[in-house]
Design a protein around this motif. Structure first.
Motif, PDB file in Angstrom:
ATOM      1  N   VAL A 173     117.621  -0.549 -93.370  1.00 38.80           N
ATOM      2  CA  VAL A 173     116.966  -0.556 -92.071  1.00 38.80           C
ATOM      3  C   VAL A 173     115.452  -0.676 -92.238  1.00 38.80           C
ATOM      4  O   VAL A 173     114.840   0.056 -93.023  1.00 38.80           O
ATOM      5  CB  VAL A 173     117.301   0.717 -91.269  1.00 38.80           C
ATOM      6  N   LEU A 174     114.866  -1.590 -91.492  1.00 47.00           N
ATOM      7  CA  LEU A 174     113.417  -1.723 -91.398  1.00 47.00           C
ATOM      8  C   LEU A 174     113.041  -1.644 -89.929  1.00 47.00           C
ATOM      9  O   LEU A 174     113.627  -2.345 -89.096  1.00 47.00           O
ATOM     10  CB  LEU A 174     112.940  -3.055 -91.985  1.00 47.00           C
ATOM     11  N   LYS A 175     112.078  -0.791 -89.610  1.00 46.86           N
ATOM     12  CA  LYS A 175     111.647  -0.637 -88.218  1.00 46.86           C
ATOM     13  C   LYS A 175     110.154  -0.882 -88.124  1.00 46.86           C
ATOM     14  O   LYS A 175     109.373  -0.365 -88.928  1.00 46.86           O
ATOM     15  CB  LYS A 175     111.971   0.758 -87.701  1.00 46.86           C
ATOM     16  N   SER A 176     109.749  -1.672 -87.127  1.00 47.47           N
ATOM     17  CA  SER A 176     108.343  -1.893 -86.828  1.00 47.47           C
ATOM     18  C   SER A 176     108.075  -1.462 -85.396  1.00 47.47           C
ATOM     19  O   SER A 176     108.903  -1.702 -84.503  1.00 47.47           O
ATOM     20  CB  SER A 176     107.959  -3.370 -87.007  1.00 47.47           C
ATOM     21  N   SER A 177     106.935  -0.817 -85.180  1.00 48.11           N
ATOM     22  CA  SER A 177     106.603  -0.366 -83.836  1.00 48.11           C
ATOM     23  C   SER A 177     105.104  -0.478 -83.616  1.00 48.11           C
ATOM     24  O   SER A 177     104.313  -0.438 -84.563  1.00 48.11           O
ATOM     25  CB  SER A 177     107.062   1.081 -83.609  1.00 48.11           C
ATOM     26  N   VAL A 178     104.716  -0.636 -82.364  1.00 50.42           N
ATOM     27  CA  VAL A 178     103.313  -0.732 -81.981  1.00 50.42           C
ATOM     28  C   VAL A 178     103.083   0.156 -80.770  1.00 50.42           C
ATOM     29  O   VAL A 178     103.856   0.117 -79.798  1.00 50.42           O
ATOM     30  CB  VAL A 178     102.919  -2.186 -81.627  1.00 50.42           C
ATOM     31  N   ARG A 179     102.040   0.957 -80.830  1.00 53.52           N
ATOM     32  CA  ARG A 179     101.564   1.726 -79.682  1.00 53.52           C
ATOM     33  C   ARG A 179     100.156   1.259 -79.372  1.00 53.52           C
ATOM     34  O   ARG A 179      99.353   1.059 -80.280  1.00 53.52           O
ATOM     35  CB  ARG A 179     101.556   3.218 -79.982  1.00 53.52           C
ATOM     36  N   ALA A 180      99.830   1.078 -78.104  1.00 51.97           N
ATOM     37  CA  ALA A 180      98.516   0.575 -77.728  1.00 51.97           C
ATOM     38  C   ALA A 180      97.991   1.324 -76.515  1.00 51.97           C
ATOM     39  O   ALA A 180      98.746   1.654 -75.587  1.00 51.97           O
ATOM     40  CB  ALA A 180      98.574  -0.924 -77.435  1.00 51.97           C
ATOM     41  N   PHE A 181      96.679   1.585 -76.530  1.00 48.97           N
ATOM     42  CA  PHE A 181      96.018   2.377 -75.502  1.00 48.97           C
ATOM     43  C   PHE A 181      94.796   1.606 -75.011  1.00 48.97           C
ATOM     44  O   PHE A 181      93.916   1.255 -75.804  1.00 48.97           O
ATOM     45  CB  PHE A 181      95.599   3.735 -76.065  1.00 48.97           C
ATOM     46  N   ALA A 182      94.736   1.350 -73.710  1.00 47.71           N
ATOM     47  CA  ALA A 182      93.678   0.519 -73.139  1.00 47.71           C
ATOM     48  C   ALA A 182      92.702   1.364 -72.319  1.00 47.71           C
ATOM     49  O   ALA A 182      93.097   2.336 -71.657  1.00 47.71           O
ATOM     50  CB  ALA A 182      94.275  -0.565 -72.256  1.00 47.71           C
ATOM     51  N   THR A 183      91.439   0.973 -72.347  1.00 49.24           N
ATOM     52  CA  THR A 183      90.403   1.699 -71.601  1.00 49.24           C
ATOM     53  C   THR A 183      90.344   1.276 -70.143  1.00 49.24           C
ATOM     54  O   THR A 183      89.795   2.006 -69.310  1.00 49.24           O
ATOM     55  CB  THR A 183      89.028   1.482 -72.235  1.00 49.24           C
ATOM     56  N   GLU A 184      90.847   0.091 -69.824  1.00 48.63           N
ATOM     57  CA  GLU A 184      90.928  -0.363 -68.442  1.00 48.63           C
ATOM     58  C   GLU A 184      92.098  -1.316 -68.313  1.00 48.63           C
ATOM     59  O   GLU A 184      92.730  -1.685 -69.304  1.00 48.63           O
ATOM     60  CB  GLU A 184      89.626  -1.015 -67.998  1.00 48.63           C
ATOM     61  N   LYS A 185      92.406  -1.698 -67.086  1.00 52.84           N
ATOM     62  CA  LYS A 185      93.582  -2.527 -66.865  1.00 52.84           C
ATOM     63  C   LYS A 185      93.462  -3.858 -67.598  1.00 52.84           C
ATOM     64  O   LYS A 185      92.471  -4.570 -67.447  1.00 52.84           O
ATOM     65  CB  LYS A 185      93.780  -2.760 -65.371  1.00 52.84           C
ATOM     66  N   THR A 186      94.500  -4.184 -68.357  1.00 57.37           N
ATOM     67  CA  THR A 186      94.510  -5.409 -69.153  1.00 57.37           C
ATOM     68  C   THR A 186      95.956  -5.783 -69.469  1.00 57.37           C
ATOM     69  O   THR A 186      96.823  -4.903 -69.583  1.00 57.37           O
ATOM     70  CB  THR A 186      93.726  -5.217 -70.468  1.00 57.37           C
ATOM     71  N   PRO A 187      96.265  -7.072 -69.597  1.00 55.83           N
ATOM     72  CA  PRO A 187      97.625  -7.448 -70.002  1.00 55.83           C
ATOM     73  C   PRO A 187      97.836  -7.178 -71.494  1.00 55.83           C
ATOM     74  O   PRO A 187      96.952  -7.423 -72.310  1.00 55.83           O
ATOM     75  CB  PRO A 187      97.686  -8.947 -69.699  1.00 55.83           C
ATOM     76  N   ILE A 188      99.007  -6.680 -71.819  1.00 60.22           N
ATOM     77  CA  ILE A 188      99.393  -6.500 -73.217  1.00 60.22           C
ATOM     78  C   ILE A 188     100.835  -6.959 -73.369  1.00 60.22           C
ATOM     79  O   ILE A 188     101.720  -6.541 -72.618  1.00 60.22           O
ATOM     80  CB  ILE A 188      99.279  -5.035 -73.682  1.00 60.22           C
ATOM     81  N   MET A 189     101.064  -7.845 -74.303  1.00 60.29           N
ATOM     82  CA  MET A 189     102.413  -8.229 -74.715  1.00 60.29           C
ATOM     83  C   MET A 189     102.362  -8.505 -76.217  1.00 60.29           C
ATOM     84  O   MET A 189     101.607  -9.366 -76.664  1.00 60.29           O
ATOM     85  CB  MET A 189     102.937  -9.447 -73.973  1.00 60.29           C
ATOM     86  N   VAL A 190     103.143  -7.771 -76.958  1.00 59.88           N
ATOM     87  CA  VAL A 190     103.108  -7.813 -78.423  1.00 59.88           C
ATOM     88  C   VAL A 190     104.424  -8.363 -78.943  1.00 59.88           C
ATOM     89  O   VAL A 190     105.479  -8.198 -78.331  1.00 59.88           O
ATOM     90  CB  VAL A 190     102.847  -6.395 -78.981  1.00 59.88           C
ATOM     91  N   THR A 191     104.353  -9.019 -80.097  1.00 59.00           N
ATOM     92  CA  THR A 191     105.565  -9.365 -80.821  1.00 59.00           C
ATOM     93  C   THR A 191     105.280  -9.314 -82.316  1.00 59.00           C
ATOM     94  O   THR A 191     104.120  -9.204 -82.742  1.00 59.00           O
ATOM     95  CB  THR A 191     106.092 -10.758 -80.420  1.00 59.00           C
ATOM     96  N   GLN A 192     106.339  -9.365 -83.091  1.00 58.91           N
ATOM     97  CA  GLN A 192     106.240  -9.542 -84.544  1.00 58.91           C
ATOM     98  C   GLN A 192     106.870 -10.898 -84.844  1.00 58.91           C
ATOM     99  O   GLN A 192     108.051 -11.116 -84.592  1.00 58.91           O
ATOM    100  CB  GLN A 192     106.975  -8.428 -85.293  1.00 58.91           C
ATOM    101  N   HIS A 193     106.067 -11.803 -85.390  1.00 58.09           N
ATOM    102  CA  HIS A 193     106.433 -13.218 -85.474  1.00 58.09           C
ATOM    103  C   HIS A 193     107.113 -13.504 -86.814  1.00 58.09           C
ATOM    104  O   HIS A 193     106.599 -14.255 -87.650  1.00 58.09           O
ATOM    105  CB  HIS A 193     105.175 -14.065 -85.318  1.00 58.09           C
ATOM    106  N   VAL A 194     108.304 -12.958 -87.009  1.00 57.73           N
ATOM    107  CA  VAL A 194     108.998 -13.062 -88.292  1.00 57.73           C
ATOM    108  C   VAL A 194     109.757 -14.379 -88.391  1.00 57.73           C
ATOM    109  O   VAL A 194     110.546 -14.725 -87.508  1.00 57.73           O
ATOM    110  CB  VAL A 194     109.961 -11.890 -88.500  1.00 57.73           C
ATOM    111  N   TYR A 195     109.532 -15.103 -89.500  1.00 58.43           N
ATOM    112  CA  TYR A 195     110.265 -16.326 -89.809  1.00 58.43           C
ATOM    113  C   TYR A 195     111.367 -15.991 -90.818  1.00 58.43           C
ATOM    114  O   TYR A 195     111.087 -15.649 -91.967  1.00 58.43           O
ATOM    115  CB  TYR A 195     109.345 -17.374 -90.431  1.00 58.43           C
ATOM    116  N   TRP A 196     112.623 -16.152 -90.408  1.00 58.76           N
ATOM    117  CA  TRP A 196     113.760 -15.782 -91.241  1.00 58.76           C
ATOM    118  C   TRP A 196     114.405 -16.994 -91.908  1.00 58.76           C
ATOM    119  O   TRP A 196     114.695 -17.987 -91.248  1.00 58.76           O
ATOM    120  CB  TRP A 196     114.834 -15.096 -90.389  1.00 58.76           C
ATOM    121  N   ASN A 197     114.644 -16.869 -93.207  1.00 58.54           N
ATOM    122  CA  ASN A 197     115.581 -17.741 -93.902  1.00 58.54           C
ATOM    123  C   ASN A 197     116.392 -16.845 -94.825  1.00 58.54           C
ATOM    124  O   ASN A 197     115.914 -16.419 -95.887  1.00 58.54           O
ATOM    125  CB  ASN A 197     114.890 -18.848 -94.694  1.00 58.54           C
TER     126      ASN A 197
END
Length: 396
Positions: free
Chosen positions: A197-221
């Motif tokens: 098992v491998l787990k990745s996580s992101v927590r983010a805290f903003a000082t004012e209203k802003t859009p946030i959308m995160v991903t992990q861009h893993v290329y699998w072979n």
């Protein structure tokens, strides 16, 4: 030239800060400053984590909190590195093709129509004024911002704030810039566990209203380019989704969805990526063959497998769970990058369809598509959390 000046100024500032804290008898780590900034080759310093049972191991660099290697065992008991990347990790910053290999992507992943949005969000672009924001464009001849432009979080210098033999946590302070409002402090944690098992996580805290959308861009072979296999079209893919975002010619959503039933987008029962492949011509854009689309999950995939990918050749299977509502599936048509040595060396290239990128994320460009009712605006009263778990097993 500007990049070189920036690094010089950074080094001078860091040295002054280090001298100041040494006089006080403190270390950078003890005051919460970026300890990894002292590491050799930072931000391309390597951190390796391993599951206690040895079932999975991975390496990361501070630039983009990026995963550079991921080793799991195949059905023969041999470890394979199942993600794409570089032998020289400095190319994560300098490669002009910028494939975004396995990084944490933000502040806003995927695409933004015309590089603009407003808060509150609107369907149509607003004239310049308060609460209207413009981000540099970098795709489709200046009509689209992709992955927060050329220097998003994947090309920023994160720093290690915690490390154990099986985990690493990075921090990045995203000051107001690139046109986004407010500052965002982000923490990315990668951890390996027994049982593959491998787990990745992101927590983010903003000082004012802003859009946030995160991903992990893993290329699998999952074959790791062994036994003469050069692409991932024989991989099997399953996606728990009955609808796909409908896109215009710039890969921007128009607000509609495609029902996957009786279409090439139907992976609910699992099938080979390359099934009916000739019919995918121009599906990911003019001249592009394959997929680059956003599937909307039918269920909450936090504790179940929303996406699965496996190879009968290597026997490696990965089941992916996430707290995100969607997954972007990209079959890597535009790749043309020299391979790692472990994948055959730089005389060979990662070409079209060499891998499948599976990006767990929110609805693409929801900040310009209010009819979806997706709230991707965060601020002091609302923090952002992204989490994805990869569970590896073997099929025979």
């Amino acid at each position: 030239m500007l990049l070189a000046i920036g690094w010089t100024l950074y080094d001078r500032s860091r040295n002054l800060i280090m001298k100041f804290f040494r006089r006080l008898g403190l270390t950078l780590a003890s005051v919460g400053f970026a300890a990894a900034a002292n590491a050799p080759n930072w931000p391309f310093d390597l951190t390796e984590i391993k599951a206690p049972d040895g079932s999975v191991s991975a390496k990361f660099v501070s630039l983009g909190a990026t995963m550079t290697e991921l080793w799991v065992k195949d059905k023969f008991g041999k470890a394979r590195d199942v993600i794409l990347g570089y032998d020289d990790n400095s190319k994560l910053l300098t490669d002009p093709d910028h494939p975004v290999f396995n990084a944490i992507v933000g502040r806003y992943a995927n695409r933004i129509k015309n590089g603009t949005f407003s808060i509150p969000i609107t369907k149509d672009a607003q004239p310049p004024g308060p609460n209207v924001y413009t981000i540099p464009t970098n795709d489709h001849d200046g009509q689209v911002t992709l992955h927060s432009s050329v220097y998003g979080w994947d090309r920023k210098n994160w720093t290690v704030v915690a490390r154990t033999p099986s985990s690493v946590t990075y921090k990045y302070l995203d000051d107001p810039g690139e046109g986004f409002p407010g500052a965002v402090t982000a923490y990315a944690t990668h951890a390996a566990f027994n049982g593959g098992v491998l787990k990745s996580s992101v927590r983010a805290f903003a000082t004012e209203k802003t859009p946030i959308m995160v991903t992990q861009h893993v290329y699998w072979n999952l074959d790791a380019f062994q036994n003469g296999v050069d692409n991932a079209l024989e991989h099997h893919l399953r996606v728990d989704a009955s609808k796909v975002v409908h896109l215009d010619g710039n890969a921007i959503p128009d607000g509609d969805f495609i029902n996957v039933k009786d279409t090439l987008f139907d992976f609910r029962a699992g099938k080979k990526v390359g099934e009916n492949w000739n019919e995918t011509q121009n599906m990911c854009g003019t001249g592009c063959q394959g997929f680059d689309h956003c599937w909307i999950y039918d269920n909450d995939e936090s504790n179940r497998s929303g996406t699965s990918l496996w190879s009968e050749n290597s026997g490696i299977r990965v089941d992916i769970s996430t707290n995100q509502p969607a997954v972007q599936v990209y079959s890597a048509y535009w790749l043309n990058t020299p391979r790692k040595e472990v994948h055959g060396g730089s005389e060979l290239v990662y070409g079209p369809w060499a891998a499948i990128a599976l990006e767990q994320q929110g609805y693409v460009d929801a900040i310009n598509t209010p009819e979806w009712g997706e709230d991707q605006i965060y601020g002091p009263d609302r923090n952002f959390e992204w989490s994805t778990t990869y569970k590896f097993s073997v099929v025979h």
